[in-house]
Design an enzyme around this catalytic site. Structure first.
Site, PDB file in Angstrom:
ATOM      1  N   CYS A  84      13.233  40.628 135.273  1.00 10.23           N
ATOM      2  CA  CYS A  84      13.654  41.982 134.907  1.00 10.23           C
ATOM      3  C   CYS A  84      14.447  42.377 136.155  1.00 10.23           C
ATOM      4  O   CYS A  84      15.347  41.909 136.639  1.00 10.23           O
ATOM      5  CB  CYS A  84      12.887  42.648 134.368  1.00 10.23           C
ATOM      6  SG  CYS A  84      13.577  44.152 133.476  1.00 10.23           S
ATOM      7  N   HIS A  86       9.901  39.851 130.101  1.00  7.81           N
ATOM      8  CA  HIS A  86       8.646  39.932 130.621  1.00  7.81           C
ATOM      9  C   HIS A  86       7.500  39.163 129.711  1.00  7.81           C
ATOM     10  O   HIS A  86       7.896  39.027 128.564  1.00  7.81           O
ATOM     11  CB  HIS A  86       8.088  41.483 130.548  1.00  7.81           C
ATOM     12  CG  HIS A  86       8.801  42.309 131.599  1.00  7.81           C
ATOM     13  ND1 HIS A  86       8.621  42.434 132.768  1.00  7.81           N
ATOM     14  CD2 HIS A  86       9.630  43.346 131.466  1.00  7.81           C
ATOM     15  CE1 HIS A  86       9.256  43.351 133.488  1.00  7.81           C
ATOM     16  NE2 HIS A  86       9.943  43.991 132.603  1.00  7.81           N
TER      17      HIS A  86
END
Length: 461
Positions: A305, A403
């Site tokens: 991310c 994630h």
């Protein structure tokens, strides 16, 4: 039915006890206000603190918006992103938050059903009127149990101070206390427990011994090194590091994980991890100021991310929500892609295809990627079919916006193929339940759970 699990300090163990009770009672976990950079999406596109999602999983429940009334995500320069019942409202100064948001949340706050409520990390006399997580819940008539961390000392006196800090009308709602992180013989706390009982009317409800195993870390203060394997993994702990608890999965692998802030420590690392970042601009500046880019060259890197975005050529904030202003900066240029940040925030339980392998995880981001050499495709968000190019791999750098991929079969397979590290963790929900069950087995031996259940059953909600 409801009970409030409060404390006098952060890192006291209240999240642990809340998780255990939610599991034991099958209750609905709730926290009125949580400040954390570890968050989790709900199936309907909301965002709550990760620990409330963790507690929901422990209780066998689906994480929901209603489990976390307010999530505060510090973003730097004395400002904070405010998320109310799963919906991001924007970035506020703390003064603006307490003036504009807190009164409305108080009005809308509803406690109902079978709940275990987690309080704040302390009861402060200068904060009584603003305390949503503990004082406001006490005002609703919910009985409270204090969790006292005895390891650093001051457990009994801090509890007495918290008791005296409350308005007299609320003190009677403090029904009991549990000692946490007790080393040695429990008989040595009995005199202190009696002292506190006599002065407050609270009952001593038992203790939790000092445990090597703990729940997933909630914030960077709990980011401690772990593992003793031969493979050296360095997680770069830059400012506003977020969702780093996903690497808890590496506890079940032959690695040694260190959280590092000095670039020289990357020299011995077999794998470098760049975690998420709430403020990618500040994290990027921090890395550049310390010349991390020089030490990353030639290293095997896993970036997630915000860490992924930092490695691109250019980052542009088109809405002023990510960086705090309309800003365009150069990334570390290890990936030939660019990032633009818009107003809309992606909050999703996602699935992707990575070189033919299906990977599951979750997304919490405003950054949108464009460029070339994408190595994966996000194909589903919250049950809806999508087609979003993502990811990068060049033999050394492995990057993804997802994630939690290490808790999926496909994610573990891809990680093993691309980094050489085998992760033996199971799915996230299963790992959470098994961990909390182990903690619950310990707590059953030393805490008066029947008394806790009585308080919970008699508590108003």
């Amino acid at each position: 039915m409801a009970v409030l699990i409060a404390s006098t300090t952060s890192d006291s163990g209240k999240s642990t006890l809340t998780s255990v009770l939610a599991r034991e009672f099958g209750a609905y976990p709730f926290k009125a206000q949580n400040m954390s950079l570890n968050s989790y999406p709900t199936k309907d596109g909301g965002e709550i603190a990760f620990i409330q999602a963790f507690q929901a999983m422990a209780a066998g429940r689906e994480p929901e918006r209603g489990m976390n009334a307010v999530l505060l995500k510090p973003s730097g320069d004395a400002r904070v992103e405010v998320v109310v019942y799963g919906t991001p409202l924007g970035t506020f100064s703390y003064g603006e938050y307490y003036e504009k948001v807190v009164p409305k949340v108080k009005e809308s706050l509803r406690l109902s059903g079978e709940m275990v409520v987690e309080g704040a990390g302390g009861i402060e006399p200068n904060f009584i009127e603003r305390d949503l997580a503990t004082v406001e819940i006490l005002r609703r008539g919910v009985p409270a149990v204090l969790v006292l961390n005895i390891d650093p000392g001051g457990a009994f006196t801090s509890a007495y101070g918290a008791y005296l800090s409350l308005p007299p009308s609320l003190r009677g709602n403090l029904k009991g206390f549990v000692i946490n992180k007790l080393r040695g013989d429990p008989k040595f706390v009995e005199s202190g427990a009696k002292w506190l009982e006599e002065r407050t009317g609270m009952r001593y409800l038992g203790y939790i011994p000092y445990l090597d195993e703990a729940i997933m870390p909630e914030d960077s203060l709990n980011a401690t090194d772990f593992g003793d394997g031969e493979v050296e993994v360095a997680v770069v702990a830059y400012p506003y590091m977020s969702n780093f608890n996903e690497f808890w999965a590496l506890r079940k692998s032959e690695v040694s994980v260190s959280f590092v802030r000095n670039p020289k420590r990357l020299r011995k690392a077999d794998l470098v991890i760049l975690p998420g970042a709430k403020n990618t601009l500040k994290a990027l500046k921090w890395l550049k100021e310390r010349n991390f880019q020089d030490y990353l060259k030639g290293k095997r890197v896993f970036a997630v991310c915000g860490g992924y975005q930092i490695l691109t050529k250019k980052l542009k904030d088109e809405a002023g929500l990510e960086f705090g202003s309309l800003t365009e900066v150069e990334g570390l240029r290890l990936i030939d892609q660019e990032v633009s940040y818009g107003k809309e925030k992606t909050l999703a339980l996602s699935r992707a295809v990575f070189g033919g392998t299906k990977v599951e995880g979750y997304e919490i981001r405003r950054g949108n990627l464009k460029g070339r050499d994408f190595y994966m495709e996000i194909v589903e968000r919250n049950g809806q079919r999508v087609s979003v190019p993502d990811g990068y791999y060049d033999g050394n750098v492995f990057a993804t916006s997802l994630h939690g991929s290490l808790f999926s079969d496909g994610g573990r397979k891809a990680f093993r193929e691309l980094t050489g590290v085998e992760v033996k963790a199971k799915g996230l929900e299963q790992e959470v339940r098994e961990l909390v069950d182990r903690l619950l087995n310990t707590v059953r031996k030393t805490v008066h759970l029947e008394e806790m259940r009585r308080l919970w059953e008699e508590g108003s909600s």
